[in-house]
Motif scaffolding. Structure first.
Motif, PDB file in Angstrom:
ATOM      1  N   CYS A   1     -10.925  -0.783  -5.323  1.00 34.87           N
ATOM      2  CA  CYS A   1      -9.939  -1.789  -4.926  1.00 34.87           C
ATOM      3  C   CYS A   1      -8.564  -1.193  -4.652  1.00 34.87           C
ATOM      4  N   SER A   2      -8.265  -0.047  -5.247  1.00 31.48           N
ATOM      5  CA  SER A   2      -6.989   0.612  -4.938  1.00 31.48           C
ATOM      6  C   SER A   2      -6.964   1.012  -3.469  1.00 31.48           C
ATOM      7  N   LYS A   3      -8.084   1.547  -2.975  1.00 30.80           N
ATOM      8  CA  LYS A   3      -8.176   1.933  -1.557  1.00 30.80           C
ATOM      9  C   LYS A   3      -8.142   0.688  -0.667  1.00 30.80           C
ATOM     10  N   VAL A   4      -8.886  -0.347  -1.057  1.00 29.46           N
ATOM     11  CA  VAL A   4      -8.882  -1.607  -0.302  1.00 29.46           C
ATOM     12  C   VAL A   4      -7.466  -2.175  -0.250  1.00 29.46           C
ATOM     13  N   SER A   5      -6.760  -2.101  -1.373  1.00 29.80           N
ATOM     14  CA  SER A   5      -5.390  -2.618  -1.451  1.00 29.80           C
ATOM     15  C   SER A   5      -4.457  -1.879  -0.494  1.00 29.80           C
ATOM     16  N   GLU A   6      -4.550  -0.563  -0.461  1.00 26.88           N
ATOM     17  CA  GLU A   6      -3.710   0.224   0.447  1.00 26.88           C
ATOM     18  C   GLU A   6      -4.001  -0.130   1.905  1.00 26.88           C
ATOM     19  N   ASN A   7      -5.271  -0.275   2.233  1.00 25.48           N
ATOM     20  CA  ASN A   7      -5.638  -0.662   3.598  1.00 25.48           C
ATOM     21  C   ASN A   7      -5.151  -2.074   3.914  1.00 25.48           C
ATOM     22  N   ALA A   8      -5.218  -2.952   2.927  1.00 28.64           N
ATOM     23  CA  ALA A   8      -4.786  -4.336   3.133  1.00 28.64           C
ATOM     24  C   ALA A   8      -3.291  -4.396   3.449  1.00 28.64           C
ATOM     25  N   LYS A   9      -2.498  -3.593   2.757  1.00 26.65           N
ATOM     26  CA  LYS A   9      -1.044  -3.591   3.008  1.00 26.65           C
ATOM     27  C   LYS A   9      -0.725  -3.224   4.451  1.00 26.65           C
ATOM     28  N   LYS A  10      -1.534  -2.347   5.020  1.00 29.61           N
ATOM     29  CA  LYS A  10      -1.319  -1.939   6.413  1.00 29.61           C
ATOM     30  C   LYS A  10      -1.548  -3.106   7.376  1.00 29.61           C
ATOM     31  N   THR A  11      -2.309  -4.085   6.926  1.00 28.60           N
ATOM     32  CA  THR A  11      -2.576  -5.271   7.740  1.00 28.60           C
ATOM     33  C   THR A  11      -1.290  -6.022   8.045  1.00 28.60           C
ATOM     34  N   ALA A  12      -0.318  -5.944   7.152  1.00 29.77           N
ATOM     35  CA  ALA A  12       0.951  -6.650   7.329  1.00 29.77           C
ATOM     36  C   ALA A  12       1.644  -6.250   8.631  1.00 29.77           C
ATOM     37  N   GLU A  13       1.426  -5.022   9.062  1.00 25.14           N
ATOM     38  CA  GLU A  13       2.057  -4.552  10.299  1.00 25.14           C
ATOM     39  C   GLU A  13       1.641  -5.411  11.493  1.00 25.14           C
ATOM     40  N   ARG A  14       0.409  -5.909  11.475  1.00 21.40           N
ATOM     41  CA  ARG A  14      -0.073  -6.751  12.579  1.00 21.40           C
ATOM     42  C   ARG A  14       0.656  -8.083  12.644  1.00 21.40           C
ATOM     43  N   PHE A  15       1.245  -8.508  11.535  1.00 23.10           N
ATOM     44  CA  PHE A  15       1.875  -9.818  11.456  1.00 23.10           C
ATOM     45  C   PHE A  15       3.376  -9.720  11.203  1.00 23.10           C
ATOM     46  N   SER A  16       3.966  -8.567  11.505  1.00 25.81           N
ATOM     47  CA  SER A  16       5.405  -8.401  11.294  1.00 25.81           C
ATOM     48  C   SER A  16       6.188  -9.310  12.241  1.00 25.81           C
ATOM     49  N   GLU A  17       7.363  -9.677  11.813  1.00 25.58           N
ATOM     50  CA  GLU A  17       8.222 -10.555  12.626  1.00 25.58           C
ATOM     51  C   GLU A  17       8.478  -9.930  13.997  1.00 25.58           C
ATOM     52  N   LYS A  18       8.795  -8.650  14.013  1.00 25.83           N
ATOM     53  CA  LYS A  18       9.097  -7.971  15.274  1.00 25.83           C
ATOM     54  C   LYS A  18       7.895  -8.016  16.223  1.00 25.83           C
ATOM     55  N   ARG A  19       6.717  -7.757  15.708  1.00 24.82           N
ATOM     56  CA  ARG A  19       5.534  -7.755  16.567  1.00 24.82           C
ATOM     57  C   ARG A  19       5.225  -9.160  17.094  1.00 24.82           C
ATOM     58  N   ILE A  20       5.336 -10.165  16.242  1.00 20.15           N
ATOM     59  CA  ILE A  20       5.045 -11.539  16.658  1.00 20.15           C
ATOM     60  C   ILE A  20       6.057 -12.010  17.700  1.00 20.15           C
ATOM     61  N   VAL A  21       7.330 -11.708  17.487  1.00 22.67           N
ATOM     62  CA  VAL A  21       8.362 -12.093  18.460  1.00 22.67           C
ATOM     63  C   VAL A  21       8.090 -11.418  19.805  1.00 22.67           C
ATOM     64  N   ASN A  22       7.752 -10.142  19.768  1.00 24.10           N
ATOM     65  CA  ASN A  22       7.458  -9.433  21.017  1.00 24.10           C
ATOM     66  C   ASN A  22       6.248 -10.030  21.732  1.00 24.10           C
ATOM     67  N   GLU A  23       5.250 -10.474  20.976  1.00 22.17           N
ATOM     68  CA  GLU A  23       4.086 -11.117  21.589  1.00 22.17           C
ATOM     69  C   GLU A  23       4.485 -12.432  22.263  1.00 22.17           C
ATOM     70  N   TRP A  24       5.332 -13.216  21.572  1.00 19.53           N
ATOM     71  CA  TRP A  24       5.790 -14.485  22.163  1.00 19.53           C
ATOM     72  C   TRP A  24       6.609 -14.218  23.429  1.00 19.53           C
ATOM     73  N   LEU A  25       7.472 -13.220  23.385  1.00 18.04           N
ATOM     74  CA  LEU A  25       8.283 -12.901  24.564  1.00 18.04           C
ATOM     75  C   LEU A  25       7.397 -12.445  25.730  1.00 18.04           C
ATOM     76  N   ARG A  26       6.358 -11.692  25.426  1.00 16.60           N
ATOM     77  CA  ARG A  26       5.439 -11.241  26.460  1.00 16.60           C
ATOM     78  C   ARG A  26       4.728 -12.430  27.099  1.00 16.60           C
ATOM     79  N   ILE A  27       4.327 -13.384  26.271  1.00 19.48           N
ATOM     80  CA  ILE A  27       3.599 -14.564  26.762  1.00 19.48           C
ATOM     81  C   ILE A  27       4.511 -15.473  27.579  1.00 19.48           C
ATOM     82  N   ILE A  28       5.710 -15.679  27.085  1.00 19.25           N
ATOM     83  CA  ILE A  28       6.648 -16.587  27.754  1.00 19.25           C
ATOM     84  C   ILE A  28       7.179 -15.927  29.011  1.00 19.25           C
TER      85      ILE A  28
END
Length: 90
Positions: free
Chosen positions: A63-90
């Motif tokens: 679970c320590s390894k799973v936990s470290e991998n899970a934290k990296k998932t946050a990068e997919r949902f960062s504010e900067k990335r989401i805003v850039n996706e919305w700007l690309r779509i709009i």
């Protein structure tokens, strides 16, 4: 039995929680969790699969390894990335 993309699941995984989710037909959880890598997916209604996932989640080293991998998932949902996706779509 049916759930889309759960905010609480995304938050838990992003914080590094080794999360166990059911793999609902709509597919929300599998968009975030890669089974055994950053969390655990169990087919809906699979009691034995849920028990196995819970057993895996009790293995501290795994679970320590799973936990470290899970934290990296946050990068997919960062504010900067989401805003850039919305700007690309709009």
């Amino acid at each position: 039995d049916y759930e889309g993309l759960s905010n609480s699941m995304i938050e838990a995984v992003s914080m590094g929680m080794p999360s166990i989710c059911t793999d609902c037909p709509i597919g929300g959880a599998k968009m975030v969790i890669h089974n055994g890598i950053n969390g655990f997916l169990v087919p809906v209604g699979d009691c034995d699969g849920m028990a196995k996932a819970m057993d895996n989640a009790s293995d501290i080293a795994y679970c320590s390894k799973v936990s470290e991998n899970a934290k990296k998932t946050a990068e997919r949902f960062s504010e900067k990335r989401i805003v850039n996706e919305w700007l690309r779509i709009i």
